[in-house]
Structure formats: structure tokens, C-alpha cells
Scaffold this active site. Structure first.
Site, mmCIF file in Angstrom:
data_model
loop_
_atom_site.group_PDB
_atom_site.id
_atom_site.type_symbol
_atom_site.label_atom_id
_atom_site.label_comp_id
_atom_site.label_asym_id
_atom_site.label_seq_id
_atom_site.Cartn_x
_atom_site.Cartn_y
_atom_site.Cartn_z
ATOM 1 N N ASN A 88 41.611 -40.663 -23.739
ATOM 2 C CA ASN A 88 42.913 -41.087 -23.190
ATOM 3 C C ASN A 88 43.916 -41.508 -24.254
ATOM 4 O O ASN A 88 45.115 -41.323 -24.079
ATOM 5 C CB ASN A 88 42.672 -42.248 -22.216
ATOM 6 C CG ASN A 88 43.952 -42.972 -21.878
ATOM 7 O OD1 ASN A 88 44.777 -42.492 -21.103
ATOM 8 N ND2 ASN A 88 44.154 -44.137 -22.489
ATOM 9 N N SER A 117 45.329 -50.863 -22.391
ATOM 10 C CA SER A 117 46.612 -51.006 -21.689
ATOM 11 C C SER A 117 46.995 -49.661 -21.079
ATOM 12 O O SER A 117 46.363 -48.634 -21.327
ATOM 13 C CB SER A 117 47.711 -51.492 -22.648
ATOM 14 O OG SER A 117 47.991 -50.499 -23.622
ATOM 15 N N TYR A 173 53.824 -34.795 -31.388
ATOM 16 C CA TYR A 173 53.163 -35.265 -30.164
ATOM 17 C C TYR A 173 52.990 -34.093 -29.201
ATOM 18 O O TYR A 173 51.887 -33.850 -28.694
ATOM 19 C CB TYR A 173 54.006 -36.376 -29.525
ATOM 20 C CG TYR A 173 53.506 -36.883 -28.185
ATOM 21 C CD1 TYR A 173 52.535 -37.880 -28.107
ATOM 22 C CD2 TYR A 173 54.017 -36.374 -26.988
ATOM 23 C CE1 TYR A 173 52.085 -38.349 -26.874
ATOM 24 C CE2 TYR A 173 53.578 -36.837 -25.755
ATOM 25 C CZ TYR A 173 52.613 -37.829 -25.702
ATOM 26 O OH TYR A 173 52.172 -38.290 -24.481
HETATM 27 N N1 NAD Z 1 52.762 -42.813 -19.577
HETATM 28 C C1 NAD Z 1 53.191 -41.561 -19.439
HETATM 29 O O1 NAD Z 1 54.243 -41.321 -18.867
HETATM 30 C C2 NAD Z 1 52.370 -40.408 -19.957
HETATM 31 C C3 NAD Z 1 52.847 -39.128 -19.716
HETATM 32 C C4 NAD Z 1 52.133 -38.042 -20.141
HETATM 33 C C5 NAD Z 1 50.936 -38.217 -20.821
HETATM 34 N N2 NAD Z 1 50.484 -39.469 -21.057
HETATM 35 C C6 NAD Z 1 49.213 -39.577 -21.800
HETATM 36 O O2 NAD Z 1 48.342 -40.467 -21.128
HETATM 37 C C7 NAD Z 1 47.571 -41.190 -22.086
HETATM 38 C C8 NAD Z 1 47.799 -42.693 -21.900
HETATM 39 O O3 NAD Z 1 49.190 -42.930 -21.965
HETATM 40 P P1 NAD Z 1 49.820 -44.373 -21.821
HETATM 41 O O4 NAD Z 1 51.203 -44.166 -21.376
HETATM 42 O O5 NAD Z 1 48.918 -45.265 -21.079
HETATM 43 O O6 NAD Z 1 49.854 -44.813 -23.364
HETATM 44 P P2 NAD Z 1 50.021 -46.283 -23.990
HETATM 45 O O7 NAD Z 1 50.730 -46.103 -25.288
HETATM 46 O O8 NAD Z 1 50.626 -47.189 -22.984
HETATM 47 O O9 NAD Z 1 48.515 -46.713 -24.216
HETATM 48 C C9 NAD Z 1 47.734 -46.058 -25.156
HETATM 49 C C10 NAD Z 1 46.583 -46.945 -25.560
HETATM 50 O O10 NAD Z 1 45.994 -46.351 -26.723
HETATM 51 C C11 NAD Z 1 45.871 -47.368 -27.725
HETATM 52 N N3 NAD Z 1 46.001 -46.790 -29.057
HETATM 53 C C12 NAD Z 1 47.140 -46.294 -29.619
HETATM 54 N N4 NAD Z 1 46.892 -45.937 -30.885
HETATM 55 C C13 NAD Z 1 45.579 -46.195 -31.124
HETATM 56 C C14 NAD Z 1 44.748 -46.059 -32.272
HETATM 57 N N5 NAD Z 1 45.225 -45.566 -33.432
HETATM 58 N N6 NAD Z 1 43.453 -46.425 -32.173
HETATM 59 C C15 NAD Z 1 42.973 -46.940 -31.002
HETATM 60 N N7 NAD Z 1 43.718 -47.099 -29.896
HETATM 61 C C16 NAD Z 1 45.014 -46.737 -29.965
HETATM 62 C C17 NAD Z 1 46.998 -48.341 -27.441
HETATM 63 O O11 NAD Z 1 46.744 -49.630 -28.008
HETATM 64 C C18 NAD Z 1 47.045 -48.365 -25.928
HETATM 65 O O12 NAD Z 1 46.177 -49.326 -25.362
HETATM 66 C C19 NAD Z 1 48.037 -40.691 -23.456
HETATM 67 O O13 NAD Z 1 47.175 -39.655 -23.877
HETATM 68 C C20 NAD Z 1 49.423 -40.142 -23.178
HETATM 69 O O14 NAD Z 1 49.784 -39.150 -24.108
HETATM 70 C C21 NAD Z 1 51.178 -40.573 -20.649
#
Ligand code: NAD
Length: 251
Positions: free
Chosen positions: A93, A19, A158
Site C-alpha cells: 500500500n 495512516s 509517481y
Molecule cells: N488517497 C488517494 O486519493 C489515492 C489515490 C490513488 C492511489 N492512492 C494510493 O493508495 C495508497 C495509499 O495512499 P494514501 O493516500 O493513504 O497515502 P498516504 O500518504 O496518506 O499514506 C501512505 C503511508 O505510507 C507511509 N510511507 C510513506 N513513505 C514511506 C516510507 N519511505 N517508508 C515507510 N512508509 C512510508 C506514510 O507514512 C503513510 O502512513 C498509495 O499507494 C497511493 O499511491 C491513493
């Protein structure tokens, strides 16, 4: 999206690919005709995404696992290697941006946040090293976040993890560089995923996001996926040990 011919046939491993940004990265590499393996704790979403992409003719393999369990992660990577071949590109990711007020953090919770936000990035990188060495090179991308650069509160473990990723990337780039393995960080700003819409992106927060960014538009997962494709491709063959910020000019 641009097509990078050298990505066709490459084996790409993406963590947290079921996702959000990870899903966009899975779709983007699949469109390049890469052989895409991804892992996620969300078995239902991961199975559905893999089935959809396989039905459309792409080569995709999904493993359901909890990245906090390093032996399970290593076994999942081995299963992807057996299904698709040695890994050429790793996208670290997965993360979990659960908020945690400092006064509520216990030692166990501290370790849990490090496990879900930092530790697996190191062990996945370690696990793919022999494949990339044998292939004469590879690319590793590690997802950070502007949260630590902008000084966000409310989730100190985090942000600690996300800043540590930059230091880890710089060290791994130095260690793996002689084997032509490039290691870079991608640092997203506020990327509008369904989870962000559901949990945090209130109208007030959206207005604040717009005010902070130089570019006055929302950023979406594909904005990050485009950068991941470029950094994984041979077009980026001179680039390593760097942090690429995709935040619309926030920090
Ligand atoms: N969305 C944002 O605004 C944003 C901003 C800065 C950084 N990020 C970084 O980008 C990356 C993706 O972010 P996102 O917003 O898509 O996150 P999200 O939470 O929407 O998705 C993360 C995915 O990782 C999976 N996941 C979580 N815990 C897990 C575990 N213990 N084992 C296996 N899978 C696991 C979840 O099921 C999910 O599919 C992350 O590293 C996040 O820190 C996102």
C-alpha cells in the site's frame, strides 16, 4: 463491512499502514480477526494504532522502517513473521504522492520516487513468496492509482511507478499462479484521507472530482479497504492478474 470467515487467523502484512488508506486496511483486517502486521516510516502513528487495536483485543504488530531501504524492509518482514507467523496476505500500500515538476527532477530524486512508489512492492512480494508457497497459496494486492490512467500532470515519476505496478502485477500473477498465489492491483480514484484534505483537496478540486466521477460522492479509505478484504478472501479465489478500479466511475 462484510465478514469473511476465512480471513480470521490469517497473517496479513500491510505496508504504509499507519495512516490514510493503509490505516483503514489495517483496521479492516483486524476486524476480521486476522493477525495484522504493518510497517510504516511514521513510528508515532504506527505505535499508537497498534496499541489501540491491541487494547481492543486484536492481534497487531507494528514495525517502523523506511521502505526505501530494502534490507530494512526485509528485516521488518522477518520480525513480523517471527511475531505473527508466516504471511498469507500482503497489501503493498505505501507510497508518497509528493508533487514534482518535470524540470526539477534530478537523477537522485528520480531514483528516490521509484524507491518509495514502486521498488518496495516488488521486494516485499519476493520476501513473502516462500511463506505463501509453503502454505499452498496466498494473496498479494498492489496499490496503483488512476493518476496515470487519467493523465494527471505534476508528478511524472509517481505516475510512472503507478502504471509500472500494473505490468508487475500481471507478470507476478503469471509467475506465482502455479503456487496458487493470486496477485491483483487495486487502483483507487481520489480517496479522501486527512493528507488529501490537508494538502490537495481544495473546494475547487473537490468540485472537479465530483464532476469527473460518475458517482457524485466522496470516496473514503473504507471504500478501498472493503475491496482489499474481498480480494484477499477465498471469495475471490478465481481472481488474479487483474486491476480493480475503485474510483466512483472517473476513468
Ligand atoms: N488517497 C488517494 O486519493 C489515492 C489515490 C490513488 C492511489 N492512492 C494510493 O493508495 C495508497 C495509499 O495512499 P494514501 O493516500 O493513504 O497515502 P498516504 O500518504 O496518506 O499514506 C501512505 C503511508 O505510507 C507511509 N510511507 C510513506 N513513505 C514511506 C516510507 N519511505 N517508508 C515507510 N512508509 C512510508 C506514510 O507514512 C503513510 O502512513 C498509495 O499507494 C497511493 O499511491 C491513493
Amino acid at each position: 463491512m462484510a465478514i469473511y470467515p476465512d480471513l480470521a487467523g490469517k497473517v496479513v502484512l500491510i505496508t504504509g499502514g499507519a495512516s490514510g488508506i493503509g490505516e483503514a486496511i489495517v483496521r479492516a483486517f483486524a476486524q476480521q480477526d486476522a493477525r495484522v502486521g504493518f510497517v510504516d516510516i511514521d513510528a508515532a502513528a504506527g505505535t499508537a494504532l497498534a496499541a489501540e487495536l491491541t487494547a481492543s483485543g486484536r492481534t497487531v504488530h507494528f514495525q517502523s522502517l523506511d521502505l526505501r531501504d530494502i534490507p530494512a524492509l526485509e528485516a521488518g518482514i522477518e520480525a513480523i513473521r517471527e511475531a505473527l507467523g508466516p504471511i498469507n496476505v500482503l497489501v503493498n500500500n505505501a507510497a508518497h504522492d509528493e508533487r514534482h515538476p518535470a524540470q526539477d527532477v534530478t537523477p537522485d530524486y528520480f531514483d528516490d520516487r521509484i524507491a518509495v512508489n514502486l521498488r518496495h512492492q516488488f521486494f516485499a512480494s519476493q520476501a513473502v513468496l516462500p511463506d505463501m508457497k509453503a502454505a499452498g497459496g496466498g494473496a498479494i494486492l498492489c496499490m496503483s492509482s488512476i493518476s496515470w490512467m487519467a493523465g494527471f500532470g505534476g508528478m511524472p515519476i509517481y505516475t510512472a511507478s503507478k502504471s509500472a505496478i500494473i505490468g508487475m502485477v500481471r507478470s507476478l500473477a503469471r509467475d506465482f499462479g502455479p503456487d496458487n498465489i493470486r496477485v491483483n492491483a487495486i487502483t483507487p480514484g481520489w480517496i479522501v484521507t486527512q493528507r488529501q484534505l490537508d494538502l490537495w483537496l481544495t473546494p475547487e478540486a473537490d468540485a472537479e472530482r465530483n464532476a469527473r466521477q460518475s458517482l457524485k460522492r466522496r470516496l473514503y479509505p473504507d471504500d478501498v479497504a472493503r475491496l482489499a478484504l474481498f480480494l484477499a478472501s477465498e471469495d475471490a479465489s478465481a481472481l488474479t492478474a487483474q486491476n480493480y478500479i475503485a474510483d466512483g466511475g472517473w476513468v
